[in-house]
Every structure is written in structure tokens, then in C-alpha cells.
Design a protein around this motif. Structure first.
Motif, mmCIF file in Angstrom:
data_model
loop_
_atom_site.group_PDB
_atom_site.id
_atom_site.type_symbol
_atom_site.label_atom_id
_atom_site.label_comp_id
_atom_site.label_asym_id
_atom_site.label_seq_id
_atom_site.Cartn_x
_atom_site.Cartn_y
_atom_site.Cartn_z
ATOM 1 N N ARG A 54 50.034 44.304 26.139
ATOM 2 C CA ARG A 54 49.690 44.519 27.415
ATOM 3 C C ARG A 54 48.562 46.057 27.414
ATOM 4 O O ARG A 54 48.219 45.917 28.545
ATOM 5 C CB ARG A 54 51.228 45.060 28.268
ATOM 6 N N GLU A 58 45.071 46.087 28.861
ATOM 7 C CA GLU A 58 44.981 46.968 30.342
ATOM 8 C C GLU A 58 43.891 47.802 29.982
ATOM 9 O O GLU A 58 42.653 48.480 30.808
ATOM 10 C CB GLU A 58 46.527 48.089 30.250
ATOM 11 N N ASP A 61 41.035 45.783 30.647
ATOM 12 C CA ASP A 61 40.610 45.770 31.331
ATOM 13 C C ASP A 61 39.875 47.007 32.317
ATOM 14 O O ASP A 61 39.051 47.141 32.815
ATOM 15 C CB ASP A 61 41.681 44.805 32.863
ATOM 16 N N MET A 68 40.647 47.103 37.771
ATOM 17 C CA MET A 68 41.647 48.379 37.269
ATOM 18 C C MET A 68 41.781 49.838 37.860
ATOM 19 O O MET A 68 42.665 50.452 38.386
ATOM 20 C CB MET A 68 42.029 47.341 36.035
ATOM 21 N N LYS A 72 44.649 51.808 39.639
ATOM 22 C CA LYS A 72 45.650 52.490 39.406
ATOM 23 C C LYS A 72 45.241 53.951 40.189
ATOM 24 O O LYS A 72 46.504 54.436 40.583
ATOM 25 C CB LYS A 72 45.194 53.217 37.942
#
Length: 91
Positions: A54, A58, A61, A68, A72
Motif C-alpha cells: 500500500r 502511495e 502515485d 494524490m 492528501k
């Protein structure tokens, strides 16, 4: 006397080996316990691998695009674009 001593020694050695099988370091209960620990560690490793995957996704990305970063900023920092109305729904 000599011919009776050999079977007695062999029986004593057999008893020692048998006791090691049930109570020693490589005993069946010990092996079962170690197998359970191994299974628990494998589960922890699988969970850690999922978390790593994960995080790697992230990071990928974040490196590839600003979508992203914007997501965020909106979620964690409450970013609002110009001419945009911020509405928060409490659950």
C-alpha cells in the motif's frame, strides 16, 4: 554377565532416545509449538507485506501525479480551492 549387559545398555539407550522424542528439544509438543509460532510469524509477514505494498503504491502515485497530493491536502490539511465551498459531513 557380559551377554546380559548389552541388552540392558540397549534398552537404556532406547529409553533415553524415546524420552528425547517426548520431552527433549525436538519433542513433538515442542515442534507443534514452533509450528504455531511459525504460522503466526507468516501471518504477520503477510500483513506487513500488504502494508508495504500500500505504501509503495502511495509513493508511486505521489511521484507520478499531483492528484494524490491534492487528495492528501484535502483530506489531511483541509485544502479548499479558490471559489470552492467546503462542506464536511459528520458520520
Amino acid at each position: 554377565m557380559g551377554n546380559r549387559l548389552v541388552p540392558v545398555i540397549l534398552l537404556v539407550l532406547l529409553g533415553i532416545v524415546h524420552a528425547q522424542l517426548w520431552f527433549g528439544r525436538g519433542s513433538l509438543p515442542n515442534v507443534t509449538q514452533m509450528q504455531q509460532k511459525l504460522d503466526a510469524q507468516r501471518l504477520q509477514n503477510a500483513q506487513a507485506q500488504q502494508a508495504n505494498d500500500r505504501l509503495a503504491a502511495e509513493v508511486r502515485d505521489l511521484k507520478e501525479g499531483l492528484e494524490m497530493v491534492e487528495e492528501k491536502a484535502r483530506m489531511e490539511l483541509g485544502m479548499v480551492k479558490p471559489n470552492e465551498i467546503y462542506v464536511q459531513i459528520a458520520r
